[in-house]
Design an enzyme around this catalytic site. Structure first.
Site, PDB file in Angstrom:
ATOM      1  N   GLU A 196      35.531 -15.700  -8.172  1.00 44.51           N
ATOM      2  CA  GLU A 196      35.812 -14.476  -8.131  1.00 44.51           C
ATOM      3  C   GLU A 196      34.871 -13.437  -8.488  1.00 44.51           C
ATOM      4  O   GLU A 196      34.923 -12.401  -7.941  1.00 44.51           O
ATOM      5  CB  GLU A 196      37.035 -14.334  -9.214  1.00 44.51           C
ATOM      6  CG  GLU A 196      38.248 -14.949  -8.776  1.00 44.51           C
ATOM      7  CD  GLU A 196      38.975 -14.021  -7.643  1.00 44.51           C
ATOM      8  OE1 GLU A 196      38.960 -12.874  -7.885  1.00 44.51           O
ATOM      9  OE2 GLU A 196      39.444 -14.747  -6.667  1.00 44.51           O
ATOM     10  N   CYS A 252      46.447  -4.416  13.059  1.00 43.85           N
ATOM     11  CA  CYS A 252      47.803  -4.068  12.847  1.00 43.85           C
ATOM     12  C   CYS A 252      48.696  -4.859  13.716  1.00 43.85           C
ATOM     13  O   CYS A 252      49.739  -5.254  13.280  1.00 43.85           O
ATOM     14  CB  CYS A 252      48.052  -2.688  12.956  1.00 43.85           C
ATOM     15  SG  CYS A 252      46.907  -1.761  11.695  1.00 43.85           S
ATOM     16  N   CYS A 279      49.721  -8.315  12.120  1.00 44.43           N
ATOM     17  CA  CYS A 279      49.803  -8.273  10.692  1.00 44.43           C
ATOM     18  C   CYS A 279      51.422  -8.233  10.536  1.00 44.43           C
ATOM     19  O   CYS A 279      52.189  -7.749  11.006  1.00 44.43           O
ATOM     20  CB  CYS A 279      49.362  -6.895  10.378  1.00 44.43           C
ATOM     21  SG  CYS A 279      49.863  -6.930   8.499  1.00 44.43           S
ATOM     22  N   CYS A 310      54.866  -0.825   7.604  1.00 43.86           N
ATOM     23  CA  CYS A 310      53.505  -0.243   6.993  1.00 43.86           C
ATOM     24  C   CYS A 310      53.647   1.101   7.150  1.00 43.86           C
ATOM     25  O   CYS A 310      53.407   1.746   8.512  1.00 43.86           O
ATOM     26  CB  CYS A 310      52.437  -1.023   7.684  1.00 43.86           C
ATOM     27  SG  CYS A 310      50.868  -0.360   7.134  1.00 43.86           S
TER      28      CYS A 310
HETATM   29  S1  SF4 Z   1      48.967  -3.846   6.038  1.00 40.62           S
HETATM   30 FE1  SF4 Z   1      49.302  -2.198   7.749  1.00 40.62          FE
HETATM   31  S2  SF4 Z   1      47.403  -0.963   8.011  1.00 40.62           S
HETATM   32 FE2  SF4 Z   1      47.141  -3.232   7.092  1.00 40.62          FE
HETATM   33  S3  SF4 Z   1      46.879  -4.607   9.015  1.00 40.62           S
HETATM   34 FE3  SF4 Z   1      48.843  -4.551   8.472  1.00 40.62          FE
HETATM   35  S4  SF4 Z   1      49.901  -2.933   9.361  1.00 40.62           S
HETATM   36 FE4  SF4 Z   1      47.839  -2.533   9.356  1.00 40.62          FE
END
Ligand code: SF4
Length: 349
Positions: free
Chosen positions: A38, A200, A203, A209
């Protein structure tokens, strides 16, 4: 099911399928190994940290070995990683754990944060990953994911934003699987929600988001209001004796390159004659200015002018400093400031 558990379930499902599970500090998990990793990972990328971590574990396999080592040896293992206060704190912390806690890490977040160099997030990571204690973390990766997911305005360095983020991190951390969740959040921030090119499209948090919905997720976290870094200047004296050794002095513990070894410093090249005379009792005929360069610290730029001085005879007295005649062909295990290491290599070339 609450929106918090939807969030953590999505992150965990992604981690089980795609997360990294083979990093060296994810094997043989102990508080010591998690703690060292860490600290090394603060401001430094995983790929850079791996060989340092492995060498460190070979040199200091546990907290007792680290406590017993000399500071020079610890900083030698740290040379090149930067932010040397981390190395010094690691050493000081090991000595406290060894003396006060009998070589065992205290088993709660508050006691961990009282140790040098361990902030709340690092304490949370150690507690969650290696001790089975549910504790939130808020490192740079997690801050990025959360500020984007919730489209949080304001620089996270301010107390208001910081407190809001800690509250969110606390609420989101699940009761079960918190260890995997902690690793997952670090991983998601490091591999998907990256600083400049978040992925994204793949993701798991994409459907909800808020940062992505603004069209420009990279605006989060908002940057620190800009302040120009001051420019400073120094001259480093690379004083070489006839036997090829170069004079190094140990820096004071406080300030830049604290505890590391560096060349003597003067303000102007013209000051070198007086420095050599007063510290070594010698005069010299050969001196050459080498190409200058700029080294950037977190709070200023330092313009470094190296001056290579060749002595015609060996010097004996150096004065009150902690000094060492460094042999580049047979280098001692000393912690060197990064520019000093580069200059020594340039001189050899
Ligand atoms: S958290 Fe939001 S900004 Fe980050 S990769 Fe996922 S969709 Fe994209």
């Amino acid at each position: 099911m609450s929106s918090n558990s939807l969030f953590s379930d999505a992150v965990l499902a992604w981690y089980h399928q795609h997360g990294r599970k083979h990093l060296p500090w994810q094997q043989n998990i102990t508080p010591y190994r998690v703690w060292v990793s860490e600290i090394m990972l603060q401001q430094t990328q995983v790929s850079t940290v791996i060989p340092y971590f492995e060498r460190f574990m070979q040199g200091f396999p546990d907290v007792t070995a680290l406590a017993a080592a000399s500071q020079d040896d610890v900083l030698h293992h740290w040379t090149g990683l930067g932010y040397y206060a981390r190395g010094r704190n690691l050493h000081a912390c090991a000595q406290i754990i060894s003396a006060k806690y009998d070589g065992e890490f205290p088993q709660n977040v508050d006691a961990l944060t009282e140790l040098p160099g361990i902030g709340r997030s690092t304490a949370g990571a150690i507690a969650s990953i290696s001790m089975g204690i549910r504790a939130p973390i808020l490192d740079g990766n997690v801050k990025r994911v959360l500020t984007r997911f919730y489209a949080i305005e304001g620089w996270p360095g301010t107390t208001t934003v910081q407190n809001a983020l800690w509250q969110i991190a606390e609420d989101l951390t699940p009761v079960h699987s918190h260890r995997e969740y902690t690793q997952a959040m670090m991983d998601l921030g490091a591999t998907l929600c990256t600083r400049s090119k978040p992925a994204c499209g793949i993701c798991p948090l994409q459907p909800d988001c808020a940062g992505l919905k603004t069209g420009k997720p990279t605006q989060f976290p908002n940057s620190k209001p800009k302040k120009e870094k001051p420019e400073k200047h120094t001259v480093l004296l690379m004083i070489e004796a006839p036997d090829g050794t170069l004079l190094l002095l140990q820096r004071p513990q406080q300030g830049i390159w604290g505890g590391l070894w560096s060349f003597p410093e003067v303000k102007q090249p013209d000051d070198a004659i007086a420095w050599v005379k007063s510290h070594l009792g010698l005069e010299y005929k050969q001196a050459e200015l080498l190409p200058s360069f700029r080294h950037t610290f977190s709070h200023y730029h330092l313009h470094i002018q190296p001056l290579h001085i060749q002595l015609e005879q060996l010097a004996t007295a150096v004065g009150e400093h902690n000094d060492h005649w460094y042999n580049p062909d047979n280098p001692s295990a000393l912690g060197l400031a990064a520019p000093v290491k580069e200059l020594l290599q340039a001189l050899r070339r």
